[in-house]
Design an enzyme around this catalytic site. Sequence first.
Site, PDB file in Angstrom:
ATOM      1  CE  LYS A 208       1.374 -14.204   9.626  1.00  0.00           C
ATOM      2  NZ  LYS A 208       0.111 -14.993   9.531  1.00  0.00           N
ATOM      3  CD  GLU A 214       3.097  -5.733  -2.712  1.00  0.00           C
ATOM      4  OE1 GLU A 214       2.112  -5.924  -3.441  1.00  0.00           O
ATOM      5  OE2 GLU A 214       3.580  -6.621  -1.963  1.00  0.00           O
ATOM      6  N   GLY A 269      -3.407 -11.260   8.912  1.00  0.00           N
ATOM      7  CA  GLY A 269      -2.918  -9.884   8.809  1.00  0.00           C
ATOM      8  C   GLY A 269      -3.936  -8.847   9.233  1.00  0.00           C
ATOM      9  NE  ARG A 270      -9.404 -11.044   6.698  1.00  0.00           N
ATOM     10  CZ  ARG A 270      -8.750 -12.055   6.122  1.00  0.00           C
ATOM     11  NH1 ARG A 270      -7.502 -11.882   5.723  1.00  0.00           N
ATOM     12  NH2 ARG A 270      -9.330 -13.217   5.954  1.00  0.00           N
ATOM     13  CD  GLU A 355      -7.039  -9.502   2.969  1.00  0.00           C
ATOM     14  OE1 GLU A 355      -6.549  -8.745   2.096  1.00  0.00           O
ATOM     15  OE2 GLU A 355      -6.468  -9.749   4.044  1.00  0.00           O
ATOM     16  CG  HIS A 386     -21.088  19.544   3.075  1.00  0.00           C
ATOM     17  ND1 HIS A 386     -21.889  20.624   2.792  1.00  0.00           N
ATOM     18  CD2 HIS A 386     -21.146  19.381   4.428  1.00  0.00           C
ATOM     19  CE1 HIS A 386     -22.391  21.113   3.909  1.00  0.00           C
ATOM     20  NE2 HIS A 386     -21.945  20.382   4.928  1.00  0.00           N
ATOM     21  CE  LYS A 506       0.570 -10.736  -2.885  1.00  0.00           C
ATOM     22  NZ  LYS A 506       1.000 -10.683  -1.475  1.00  0.00           N
TER      23      LYS A 506
END
Length: 550
Positions: A208, A214, A269-270, A355, A386, A506
């Site tokens: 954005k 990152e 964002g999500r 979040e 399993h 961060k």
Amino acid sequence: MTLTPLRQRRAYRALDERLEDVADRHLRDFFAQDPSRGTRLREVVEGIYFDYSKNRVDDTTLRLLLDLATESRVGERRDAMFAGEHINVSEDRAVLHVALRSPRGTSLMVDGVDVVSEVHAVLERMSHFADALRSGTWRGHTGKAIVNVVNIGIGGSDLGPVMAYEALRHYARRDLTFRFVSNVDATDLVEALDGLVADETLFIISSKTFGTLETLTNAHSARDWLVARLGDEAAVARHFVAVSTNAARVADFGIDPQNMFGFWDWVGGRYSLDSAIGLSTMIAIGPEDFSQFLAGMHAIDEHFRTAPFEHNVPVLMGVLGVWNRNFLGCATVGVMPYEQYLKRLPAYLQQLTMESNGKHVDLDGNVVDYATGPVYWGEPGTNGQHSFYQLLHQGTSVVPVDLIGFARSLNPVGEHHDLLSANIFAQAQALAFGRTDDEVRAEGTPEHLVAHRVMAGNRPTNVFLAEVLTPRVLGSLLALYEHAVFVQGTIWGVDSFDQWGVELGKEMAATIYPALSSPSDPVLTHDSSTNALITHYRALKRNEATRDDV
């Protein structure tokens, strides 16, 4: 909108009292006393059959939970969201992911701007670009068509696109390769680029602000990779596009701002997969199927906006989650899709739910005295059976489970799909009813093994069943979870649309990085543990440097 604290709300107090009558009742008793329970406690919306009968609630409890939603002003806050009010209070923003899938021709004014028309302007640009790339009209620097697409992002700019690509791979162009990079660990980028030809590769940089550390670290390394192979800085303009709101930074990077696809600060964002963040998805499945994906989301938006609470699936999902978390003490939720294409859905829902509602203060900044967002996790069935289903059936922690299945496989082979589907229904049945000691003995089990084979049952499940996985069904399923998260956040009185907890680590990393990369030994001012770790890290790096010199 000031709310009475949760524990003081009339419906919450009534539920607290009701807990004494319900907590010790077993799902076996619920079903024995109400033979029609399995056909009553279910809803169907957009072709998705939602069975919530195997939750530890009776009709009185359900009514009180819906009363709690009303008393918590879920309807009022929902309407405020759809109206574009600034319900993200800590950032003073509107929350309008619902506008991203509003049909062309509708209108939604936010701060004097019709955001729906802006959304469709971006969607139209995305469609033209996707069609150009898919048809080979868009060419790279050397004139070759693009056959590889690498999406670089993190958080919602990665989890959404990679989940959607995997979920809709059946509908994707198989002559195009899609890869996704998010981790700042260089291995993620190196492995994604392995085997790709530079002049046939397009990078989508999704950020954005175009400043996420990152993402920009990976983007610059990808840029270096491309330029090293094509030998011309000008190649960046034909092999990089951006999903961002910062035209200046995009241009500084070397991307033509004409190839920047924008979105807005009212898109979290999500919640951004249905914005330009979904560009890689649109390229993969084509604009028409992407439109169907958006249509599925919009249909659920309308259901959430208009359906009465007793038949409103996101509301039911939300209040049942509150019951399990706050009254039955369930700290986690398992999401188990019995569809291999949905293998990344649990990770996507982790961010969406944790979040959004992993908060410790209410909208007024007061520390809450009750549990909020549970931990979400999961794995596709039958793999999970399993590994961790042992704990689900016989462990000391009760884990409510969402089981997601489809009546038809996109890849029918022999009896595979019926066998897969039998496991969905069997797991829901086994988790609910278990196996008593008398039933174990009746099977001829030796007495010394009876206790080991008993299954307590009484474990809550929701079952979601649709005909087949399509782009529209995927959109509907995601929107159901989005709005259920909203309902829970409203009841808990938290801001489901900020994420300040993402920032602290961060910020601290930015202060530590110079000490790791400095050529000389720095003065360390952190706590003793962090100082010792930094010192040991630097010593290990010197060992590697020494070996390289030998």
